[in-house]
Design an enzyme around this catalytic site. Sequence first.
Site, PDB file in Angstrom:
ATOM      1  CG  ASP A 125     -12.093 -10.349 -20.455  1.00 35.55           C
ATOM      2  OD1 ASP A 125     -11.456 -11.422 -20.314  1.00 35.55           O
ATOM      3  OD2 ASP A 125     -12.919 -10.169 -21.373  1.00 35.55           O
ATOM      4  CG  HIS A 162      -2.099   0.931   1.085  1.00 36.46           C
ATOM      5  ND1 HIS A 162      -2.220   1.882   0.089  1.00 36.46           N
ATOM      6  CD2 HIS A 162      -3.225   1.061   1.847  1.00 36.46           C
ATOM      7  CE1 HIS A 162      -3.349   2.551   0.244  1.00 36.46           C
ATOM      8  NE2 HIS A 162      -3.976   2.074   1.305  1.00 36.46           N
TER       9      HIS A 162
END
Length: 427
Positions: free
Chosen positions: A368, A154
């Site tokens: 995708d 992070h």
Amino acid sequence: MATVELLTSEVVVPAEETPAGAVWMSNLDLAARRGYTPTVYFYRADGKPGFFAGDALKDSLARALVAFYPLAGRLGLDDTGRVQIDCTGEGAVFVTARSDYVLDNLMNEFVPCNEMRDLFVPATPAPNPPCALLFVQVTYLRCGGVVLGLAVHHSVVDARSAAHFVETWASIARGSTGDAPVLPCFDHKLLSARPTRAVLYDHPEYKPDPTPVHPVTASTYESAIITLTKAQVIALKARCAGASTFRAVVALVWQCACRARSLPPDAETRLHSMIDMRARLAPPLPSGYFGNAVIRTSALATVGEVVANPVDYAARRLLAATSQGDDYARSLVDYLEDVDAMNLPRSGISRAHLRAISWMGMSLHDSDFGWGVPVFMGPALMYYSGFVYVMQAPGKDGAVALALSLEPETMPEFRKVFTEELARLEL
């Protein structure tokens, strides 16, 4: 709960030589939680050969790491001890595994928790220099489906940057012939403190809570995933005129959590949130800015005010807290210049508070890899009680999914009052 068997673990390096040296990190990077953000993507088998084949994924990952070369580096320190990214090109960790889970059963059982994170996201080291920044796990399910688990440091990325990387990697994997993905920008000096610092705001979100009410720890939470239908979202937004989907939904969660926790009416409750400042700065950051460009903000009220007023009261308080612009962000960056980043509050929040994060802009259709969009994407665990993620519900245009954590003794009552409020929306 089903099991997962690890099959392989290796390091994937960039497909081409990448720049060496160091990437300077801004105060917003240093203020971010020092740890890894674990996420999961669930994919249903499409019957095509080569579904999520390991070699194809590693090849596309290696090519993605050319543009996103800092992710192939290691967290490091400069001569003064300030954290930076060392662009070493050492690579990202890539793990394959298999599980006897069936996707439909997994989706019925899944809630963000330590157990699920341990199954589907690679184990990570202590998040301190020197450490790898990106870990990937591909888990092949008994039904033929796949879980893609990621752990990204992070200190290096916020949610939008992480999504930018995944979308680029997916685009490369599916051989997209459309427009080239947006190139990442690593110029964190765009968020450096000003030569003459001017702290114009108080920034309480970056200070310890002065009056904690029943402090909670990371181990004391129960998590859930709750879906709001498109009709419920529309009805809720109609009650919160002018509010975004995120603000309207979180306002209702805040109200119901205050009721479920049975806190005194005069107790203070703070709704923490995050603002993406990329487009709010003057001038705006480049669209491909890769790093932490979000700031903490919060709305403060009494429990009585949140519970007794219509839900649009909480939505308006949140709107006021999340409408900050360039002057607020620059004030914060200047404030953080004189603060020890390691002493910033990161270990949880009071039982009276919530922390809400919007993932509404993270499009599942952009994840995708060539075998269809994920049927679910979300956090793999919650860090502590009172955390809320608001996301688009997969395959349900206009519906919203909530991933949230509350105290175990609060969750049953919250489910009850939240369900009752959703039912009222449909009247």
